[in-house]
Design a protein around this motif. Sequence first.
Motif, PDB file in Angstrom:
ATOM      1  N   ASN A 170      -2.002   1.180  -7.576  1.00 33.06           N
ATOM      2  CA  ASN A 170      -2.743   1.846  -6.507  1.00 33.06           C
ATOM      3  C   ASN A 170      -3.599   0.802  -5.790  1.00 33.06           C
ATOM      4  OD1 ASN A 170      -4.396   3.414  -4.881  1.00 33.06           O
ATOM      5  ND2 ASN A 170      -4.652   5.025  -6.407  1.00 33.06           N
ATOM      6  N   HIS A 173       1.653   9.723  -8.815  1.00 34.34           N
ATOM      7  CA  HIS A 173       0.774   8.786  -8.105  1.00 34.34           C
ATOM      8  C   HIS A 173      -0.696   9.230  -8.082  1.00 34.34           C
ATOM      9  CE1 HIS A 173       4.634   7.275  -6.810  1.00 34.34           C
ATOM     10  NE2 HIS A 173       4.084   6.319  -6.105  1.00 34.34           N
ATOM     11  N   GLN A 214       0.810  -1.217   0.000  1.00 34.12           N
ATOM     12  CA  GLN A 214       0.000   0.000   0.000  1.00 34.12           C
ATOM     13  C   GLN A 214       0.842   1.265   0.000  1.00 34.12           C
ATOM     14  OE1 GLN A 214      -3.224  -0.213   2.670  1.00 34.12           O
ATOM     15  NE2 GLN A 214      -4.173   1.672   1.993  1.00 34.12           N
ATOM     16  N   HIS A 244      -3.905   8.235  -4.220  1.00 35.02           N
ATOM     17  CA  HIS A 244      -2.978   7.171  -3.808  1.00 35.02           C
ATOM     18  C   HIS A 244      -2.664   7.297  -2.316  1.00 35.02           C
ATOM     19  CE1 HIS A 244       0.471   4.482  -3.720  1.00 35.02           C
ATOM     20  NE2 HIS A 244       0.149   4.078  -4.932  1.00 35.02           N
ATOM     21  N   THR A 253       0.318   9.543  -1.469  1.00 33.55           N
ATOM     22  CA  THR A 253       0.052  10.976  -1.630  1.00 33.55           C
ATOM     23  C   THR A 253      -0.779  11.494  -0.466  1.00 33.55           C
ATOM     24  OG1 THR A 253      -0.072  10.478  -3.996  1.00 33.55           O
ATOM     25  CG2 THR A 253      -0.617  12.699  -3.342  1.00 33.55           C
ATOM     26  N   ILE A 310       1.711   3.165 -12.193  1.00 32.88           N
ATOM     27  CA  ILE A 310       1.675   3.123 -10.723  1.00 32.88           C
ATOM     28  C   ILE A 310       0.597   2.139 -10.273  1.00 32.88           C
ATOM     29  CG2 ILE A 310       1.131   4.459  -8.629  1.00 32.88           C
ATOM     30  CD1 ILE A 310       3.849   5.171  -9.804  1.00 32.88           C
ATOM     31  N   GLU A 346      -2.453   2.061 -12.832  1.00 33.05           N
ATOM     32  CA  GLU A 346      -2.753   3.308 -13.539  1.00 33.05           C
ATOM     33  C   GLU A 346      -1.609   3.698 -14.471  1.00 33.05           C
ATOM     34  OE1 GLU A 346      -5.176   5.286  -9.746  1.00 33.05           O
ATOM     35  OE2 GLU A 346      -3.194   6.056 -10.298  1.00 33.05           O
TER      36      GLU A 346
END
Length: 315
Positions: free
Chosen positions: A41, A252, A11, A256, A259, A39, A59
Motif C-alpha cells: 500500500n 486491499h 500506486q 488502498h 479500492t 499487499i 500489509e
Amino acid sequence: ISCNGFTLSDQRGLQAVGVGIFPNLCQANHDCWPNCTVIFNNGNHEAVRSMFHTQMRIELRALSKISPGEELTVSYVDFLNVSEERRKQLKKQYYFDCACEHCKKQIKDDLMLAVKEGESKPSAEAVKEVIQFSKDTLEKINKARMEGLYHEVVKLCRECLKKQEPMLGDTNIYLLRILSIASEVLSYLQMFEEAADYAKRMVDGYLKIYHPNNAQLGMAVMRAGVTHWHAGLIEAGHGLICKAYAILLVTHGPSHPITKDLEVMRVQTEMELRMFQQNEFMYYKMREAALKNQKIQVMPEPSNETSPSLFHKKE
C-alpha cells in the motif's frame, strides 16, 4: 533477496517498481490456497490536503476467518496453473516441494484442463494439438507485444480462439490466457464491445477457479467492469465493478488507492445505472455528449509482464 523479496508495485498496483525485504512477513509459509494475502500500500501522501493520511507500508491481510492457532499462509505464485506446474515453479524458485492440500489432491486441475463436453467430445490427440497450438501462439503473442504490434496480437488471439472454442472447456487455462490478452489489448485499442465479450468469459472462468477473495481475481473483475462501462454496457459494468469492490475491500482494504478509485467508479456507475433504468434513450444521449466533451480514459498500454506477484521472481 531471490527467495524472500516482495514485489513492490506502483500506486495503482499495476506495475512492478521494485523489491523489498520485510523480515516479519518472510516467515509466512506458502500455500496454493492461502488464508492471507500480502499487499503493498503506497498510502496517501497528500497529507496537507487530506485528513486520511496513511503511511507507505506492506500489509498482511486475512482472506477469510482464521481460527486461533491456525498457521497464516500466503501464496508465492499465481494459482492459475495446474498443480504440477506450480510445484515445478516453487521448486525452481524457492527450493521446496509444495505439499499443500491443493497440490497433493490436484484440486481444480480438472477445471484448468477442461475440454468440451457433449456427444462430440474431442479426442485426446485433437486436444493435445490445440494445446500445443495455444503454446506456440502465446510465444508469437509475446513477441508481437514486445514489438508493440497490437493489431497483430488481436489477429493471433482471434485465430487461436477459433481453434480453442470447439475443443476446450470454459475454464481451460489456455483458453483463459488468450481471452485475458485479447480483452486487455482490444481495450487498449478502444475496441470495447469485443473486449467486453472476452473479458466476461474470462471472469466467468476465473470465478470457478480462483479463491473467492483473490487479489488477482479482484483486479481482473475490476478491469472487466471498466471495459464494459467503456462499451456502454452499464448494467453488466456496474455489476462487475460492485463484485470487484467486494473482493478488493478484503484483499486491499478500504484505505488502498485502488479500492478508493473503485469506490468512486461504483458510485458513478450506480448513478448512471439509475439514469439508464429511468430513460434509456436519454442516458445514451447524455453519455454521448459527455464523451465528446472529455477524452475517453485510455486503458494502460499492455505490457509483456503479468500483474505483480506477491514475491519477487528470480530471473
